[in-house]
Design an enzyme around this catalytic site. Structure first.
Site, PDB file in Angstrom:
ATOM      1  CB  ALA A 196     -49.302  -2.239   1.102  1.00  0.00           C
ATOM      2  CD  GLU A 233     -54.322  -8.304   3.922  1.00  0.00           C
ATOM      3  OE1 GLU A 233     -53.863  -8.506   5.101  1.00  0.00           O
ATOM      4  OE2 GLU A 233     -53.043  -8.341   3.028  1.00  0.00           O
TER       5      GLU A 233
END
Ligand SMILES: Nc1ncnc2c1ncn2[C@@H]1O[C@H](COP(=O)(O)OP(=O)(O)O)[C@@H](O)[C@H]1O
Ligand SMILES: O=C(O)[C@H](O)[C@@H](O)[C@H](O)[C@H](O)COP(=O)(O)O
Length: 442
Positions: free
Chosen positions: A104, A125
């Site tokens: 992230a 994703e």
């Protein structure tokens, strides 16, 4: 002079190299921790980025040394190539995954909302995170922020048509949006053939509302705001340790996105916050449907299994079956939970198999305001779901014994019976509509 500035530059480079190494160690430590979550036979989602590169190494090592049977879906061409080089099996996304692991760009403390997409892989994703029972985020400590947008821009994937218009529409939301460029100055194009707009966020934001507003713009394909939370975020620290930040119950059960879809459907409002007990045999979907009902109705949720006293848990852990005397303190706790919600007027959803009338009478505690939601499934369908569920050991024989014990809800039990061969969203919609219709009649 020149010599001194040269030395200073070299020193700066050295310090930077040490810092980079430290950050890289943090990523590796988090990745290695996540690789321990992989179990034989799992279908895995593989994220993208430098932290995931470490995860791929750790996964490949386990696959090689333990000969782990696996099937993986990659979120980018880069990950797919690297996985193939390492001998990890990659296939197309079809059906649900057991575990997805991804990096992230920012992880918001408290909510575990994420910003992703600095590598441009945000669309796949998000698809893979949504398709997975468990979504685990791995990152170095620098990614942990107290509010999204603190350090990173927000990447937004937009179609490669009328780009200036789409950027202007994004600008109307108070975001400063610029199309991403490659180092050579050419436009960055994602694996899906789209443009990425990098947006500066205007201070504190409501991530859910902003995500929805951005997606209401024609031309926006997906945003890098991941607001469904995650099962857990494993963060690597500069002292070499890792810490796990757990997600909320909805994220852990993998139902946050479905709750968001149901909220967007604006189902009918109920006149009262209901007290619901979701019952049924194993794998009928009690946790899934119960959590979704709680999420969409905005009432508290409790899994009855979490209310077992320590003595019961010990017994179950030792593989000894519980008898009725063991179950009484546990049923009492369920009754207490329902009573607390009743007194507070908060409504609530409890899930528990509650297979016999006698158990159900105990937990109602003499009140008639608890609605039973009986999830009614065929044996073969449920056996199939059990076989496909990872991390739950439940022999089919036990399912048969549960069916033998099951007493269907009867007279005066205030029950709604739903077949479970539809999708969770359809089932929850049906239940809410039936509750609303009943409210309207009373
Ligand atoms: N309606 C449904 N359609 C498809 N799969 C479902 C449905 N409801 C639940 N599942 C899946 O079946 C498995 C068992 O569901 P779960 O909610 O854990 O059941 P329970 O709490 O009754 O044991 C889980 O893998 C879940 O994702
Ligand atoms: O391709 C993407 O869109 C990226 O995968 C992004 O979402 C990623 O998770 C972070 O950029 C973390 O990258 P690092 O692990 O390299 O810090």
């Amino acid at each position: 002079m020149a010599g001194r500035s040269c030395r200073r530059r070299a020193l700066g480079g050295l310090i930077e190299a040490i810092r980079m190494t430290t950050q890289d160690d943090q990523k590796r430590a988090a990745a290695r921790e996540a690789a321990k979550l992989v179990e034989p036979g799992m279908r895995l989602g593989l994220g993208t980025g430098s932290t995931i590169a470490h995860f791929l190494d750790a996964l490949a090592e386990r696959v090689k040394t333990e000969n782990i049977d696996h099937a993986c879906v990659a979120t980018s061409v880069t990950t797919e190539r690297r996985a193939a080089e390492l001998g990890i099996k990659v296939t197309a996304l079809d059906g649900v995954l057991d575990l997805a692991v991804d990096g992230a760009d920012e992880v918001e403390f408290g909510s575990l909302h994420l910003i992703k997409g600095l590598g441009g892989a945000l669309l796949r994703e998000k698809q893979i995170a949504e398709s997975s029972h468990r979504f685990v985020v791995i990152a170095d400590q620098g990614k942990l922020v107290s509010r999204l947008g603190e350090r990173s821009k927000l990447p937004v994937e937009i179609v490669n048509f009328a780009v200036a218009r789409t950027l202007a529409r994004i600008g109307e939301l108070g975001l400063l949006a610029e199309p991403r460029k490659q180092a050579n100055g050419k436009a960055f194009i994602s694996d899906n053939g789209n443009v990425i707009a990098d947006c500066v966020l205007p201070g504190r934001i409501d991530a859910v509302a902003l995500d929805r507003a951005l997606k209401s713009i024609a031309g926006v394909v997906e945003t890098g705001l991941f607001t469904a939370g995650c099962d857990c975020a494993i963060i690597g620290y500069d002292d070499g340790s890792t810490r796990c930040f757990e997600g909320d119950v909805f994220a852990k059960l993998g139902v946050s996105t479905m709750i968001a879809t149901l909220r967007a459907l604006r189902l009918q409002h109920l006149a009262h916050k209901p007290l619901l007990a979701v019952m049924g045999v194993s794998a009928s979907g009690k946790s899934t449907i119960g959590a979704m009902l709680a999420g969409v109705l905005g009432v508290p949720f409790r899994d009855g299994d979490d209310l077992h006293p320590a003595s019961n848990r010990r017994k179950m852990h030792e593989g000894k079956p519980l008898d009725d005397n063991d179950r009484m303190p546990w049923l009492h706790r369920i009754a207490l939970e329902l009573r607390g919600w009743r007194d507070a007027g908060s409504g609530g959803v409890i899930v528990s198999s509650l297979l016999t009338r006698c158990y159900r009478d105990f937990v109602r505690g003499g009140s008639d305001d608890v609605t039973l939601i009986h999830l009614d499934g065929d044996r073969d369908l449920l056996a199939d779901r059990i076989a496909n569920r990872h991390g739950h050991f439940m022999p089919a024989k036990l399912l048969d014994s549960q069916f033998a014990t099951l007493e269907l809800p009867g007279e005066g039990e205030n029950a709604i019976v739903v077949k479970v061969d539809a999708s969770p969203i359809e089932i929850v919609r049906d239940i809410v509509e039936r509750l609303a219709a009943r409210d309207a009649r009373s």
